[in-house]
Write a protein that holds these residues in place. Structure first.
Motif, PDB file in Angstrom:
ATOM      1  N   ALA A  42       0.836  -1.205   0.000  1.00  0.00           N
ATOM      2  CA  ALA A  42       0.000   0.000   0.000  1.00  0.00           C
ATOM      3  C   ALA A  42       0.868   1.251   0.000  1.00  0.00           C
ATOM      4  O   ALA A  42       0.571   2.227  -0.694  1.00  0.00           O
ATOM      5  CB  ALA A  42      -0.927  -0.013   1.217  1.00  0.00           C
ATOM      6  N   LEU A  43       1.970   1.227   0.741  1.00  0.00           N
ATOM      7  CA  LEU A  43       2.884   2.368   0.766  1.00  0.00           C
ATOM      8  C   LEU A  43       3.526   2.581  -0.600  1.00  0.00           C
ATOM      9  O   LEU A  43       3.628   3.713  -1.082  1.00  0.00           O
ATOM     10  CB  LEU A  43       3.969   2.149   1.829  1.00  0.00           C
ATOM     11  CG  LEU A  43       5.040   3.230   1.939  1.00  0.00           C
ATOM     12  CD1 LEU A  43       4.423   4.538   2.400  1.00  0.00           C
ATOM     13  CD2 LEU A  43       6.136   2.792   2.879  1.00  0.00           C
ATOM     14  N   ILE A  50       1.839   9.342  -6.106  1.00  0.00           N
ATOM     15  CA  ILE A  50       2.343  10.709  -5.928  1.00  0.00           C
ATOM     16  C   ILE A  50       3.336  11.051  -7.041  1.00  0.00           C
ATOM     17  O   ILE A  50       3.269  12.130  -7.643  1.00  0.00           O
ATOM     18  CB  ILE A  50       2.989  10.873  -4.539  1.00  0.00           C
ATOM     19  CG1 ILE A  50       1.912  10.839  -3.455  1.00  0.00           C
ATOM     20  CG2 ILE A  50       3.795  12.161  -4.449  1.00  0.00           C
ATOM     21  CD1 ILE A  50       2.459  10.790  -2.045  1.00  0.00           C
ATOM     22  N   LEU A  51       4.261  10.149  -7.320  1.00  0.00           N
ATOM     23  CA  LEU A  51       5.247  10.408  -8.378  1.00  0.00           C
ATOM     24  C   LEU A  51       4.581  10.502  -9.753  1.00  0.00           C
ATOM     25  O   LEU A  51       4.959  11.333 -10.577  1.00  0.00           O
ATOM     26  CB  LEU A  51       6.317   9.318  -8.378  1.00  0.00           C
ATOM     27  CG  LEU A  51       7.247   9.309  -7.168  1.00  0.00           C
ATOM     28  CD1 LEU A  51       8.168   8.099  -7.214  1.00  0.00           C
ATOM     29  CD2 LEU A  51       8.037  10.591  -7.082  1.00  0.00           C
ATOM     30  N   LEU A  56       2.744  13.952 -14.250  1.00  0.00           N
ATOM     31  CA  LEU A  56       1.626  14.420 -15.072  1.00  0.00           C
ATOM     32  C   LEU A  56       1.483  15.939 -14.994  1.00  0.00           C
ATOM     33  O   LEU A  56       1.238  16.604 -16.003  1.00  0.00           O
ATOM     34  CB  LEU A  56       0.334  13.737 -14.636  1.00  0.00           C
ATOM     35  CG  LEU A  56      -0.917  14.067 -15.438  1.00  0.00           C
ATOM     36  CD1 LEU A  56      -0.772  13.555 -16.859  1.00  0.00           C
ATOM     37  CD2 LEU A  56      -2.137  13.456 -14.785  1.00  0.00           C
ATOM     38  N   LEU A  57       1.672  16.524 -13.806  1.00  0.00           N
ATOM     39  CA  LEU A  57       1.556  17.975 -13.662  1.00  0.00           C
ATOM     40  C   LEU A  57       2.650  18.703 -14.433  1.00  0.00           C
ATOM     41  O   LEU A  57       2.426  19.790 -14.953  1.00  0.00           O
ATOM     42  CB  LEU A  57       1.616  18.363 -12.183  1.00  0.00           C
ATOM     43  CG  LEU A  57       0.320  18.169 -11.411  1.00  0.00           C
ATOM     44  CD1 LEU A  57       0.537  18.478  -9.941  1.00  0.00           C
ATOM     45  CD2 LEU A  57      -0.783  19.032 -11.975  1.00  0.00           C
ATOM     46  N   ARG A  58       3.833  18.102 -14.509  1.00  0.00           N
ATOM     47  CA  ARG A  58       4.900  18.739 -15.285  1.00  0.00           C
ATOM     48  C   ARG A  58       4.612  18.690 -16.774  1.00  0.00           C
ATOM     49  O   ARG A  58       5.040  19.554 -17.528  1.00  0.00           O
ATOM     50  CB  ARG A  58       6.234  18.075 -14.999  1.00  0.00           C
ATOM     51  CG  ARG A  58       6.873  18.600 -13.729  1.00  0.00           C
ATOM     52  CD  ARG A  58       8.259  18.093 -13.629  1.00  0.00           C
ATOM     53  NE  ARG A  58       8.195  16.639 -13.465  1.00  0.00           N
ATOM     54  CZ  ARG A  58       9.125  15.906 -12.942  1.00  0.00           C
ATOM     55  NH1 ARG A  58      10.225  16.454 -12.533  1.00  0.00           N
ATOM     56  NH2 ARG A  58       8.984  14.609 -12.819  1.00  0.00           N
ATOM     57  N   ARG A  59       3.916  17.677 -17.224  1.00  0.00           N
ATOM     58  CA  ARG A  59       3.621  17.519 -18.650  1.00  0.00           C
ATOM     59  C   ARG A  59       2.452  18.382 -19.105  1.00  0.00           C
ATOM     60  O   ARG A  59       2.340  18.676 -20.291  1.00  0.00           O
ATOM     61  CB  ARG A  59       3.289  16.052 -18.965  1.00  0.00           C
ATOM     62  CG  ARG A  59       4.425  15.123 -18.725  1.00  0.00           C
ATOM     63  CD  ARG A  59       5.481  15.340 -19.754  1.00  0.00           C
ATOM     64  NE  ARG A  59       6.623  14.469 -19.476  1.00  0.00           N
ATOM     65  CZ  ARG A  59       7.776  14.612 -20.042  1.00  0.00           C
ATOM     66  NH1 ARG A  59       7.980  15.568 -20.898  1.00  0.00           N
ATOM     67  NH2 ARG A  59       8.763  13.804 -19.750  1.00  0.00           N
TER      68      ARG A  59
END
Length: 142
Positions: A42-43, A50-51, A56-59
């Protein structure tokens, strides 16, 4: 009335036993809590999520990337919500006033500000000896 209660009590006890036994059997089929391996997986899943979202946010267009050709040279807070900023755009430096009501051009700087030297850590070899300073201070006070 007492006789009615006395005859009803054994019947109620007989009805309660199968319910209690059924509850014990139902609890036996309950899923077990995840072990150490399940917690580790789960961790790993959460960290991967998160990664993946950061990638995705950078793209995405207009993500968390600084604008090209635009750089904040310096900033000074004048009040709780008022600032003066020097912004470099295309080789020119502009002095801007930033308030909650908007942003105003205060001045177009004719020459760029000198670069600010980053703070340096002190050289530990050039520091004075603490024992000598303390003994000097104690001698002066007495």
């Amino acid at each position: 009335m007492i006789t009615l209660l006395a005859t009803a009590a054994p019947a109620a006890g007989a009805l309660a036993r199968p319910v209690a036994q059924a509850g014990a059997q139902a609890g036996a089929h309950a899923p077990a809590t995840p072990g150490l391996f399940g917690a580790f997986m789960a961790l790993v899943l959460v960290l991967g999520l998160i990664l993946g979202l950061a990638w995705l946010l950078r793209r995405l267009p207009g993500g968390f990337r600084p604008a090209e050709g635009l750089r904040v040279v310096g900033s000074l807070a004048l009040g709780a919500k008022e600032r003066v900023m020097v912004v470099e755009v295309g080789g020119r430096q502009l002095l801007l006033g930033v308030t909650p009501a908007g942003i105003s051009l205060l001045h177009d700087l004719p020459e760029p500000l000198p670069p600010v030297e980053p703070p340096r850590l002190p050289n530990l070899k050039n520091l004075p000896n603490f024992a000598q300073l303390l003994s000097q201070r104690l001698r002066k006070d007495s």
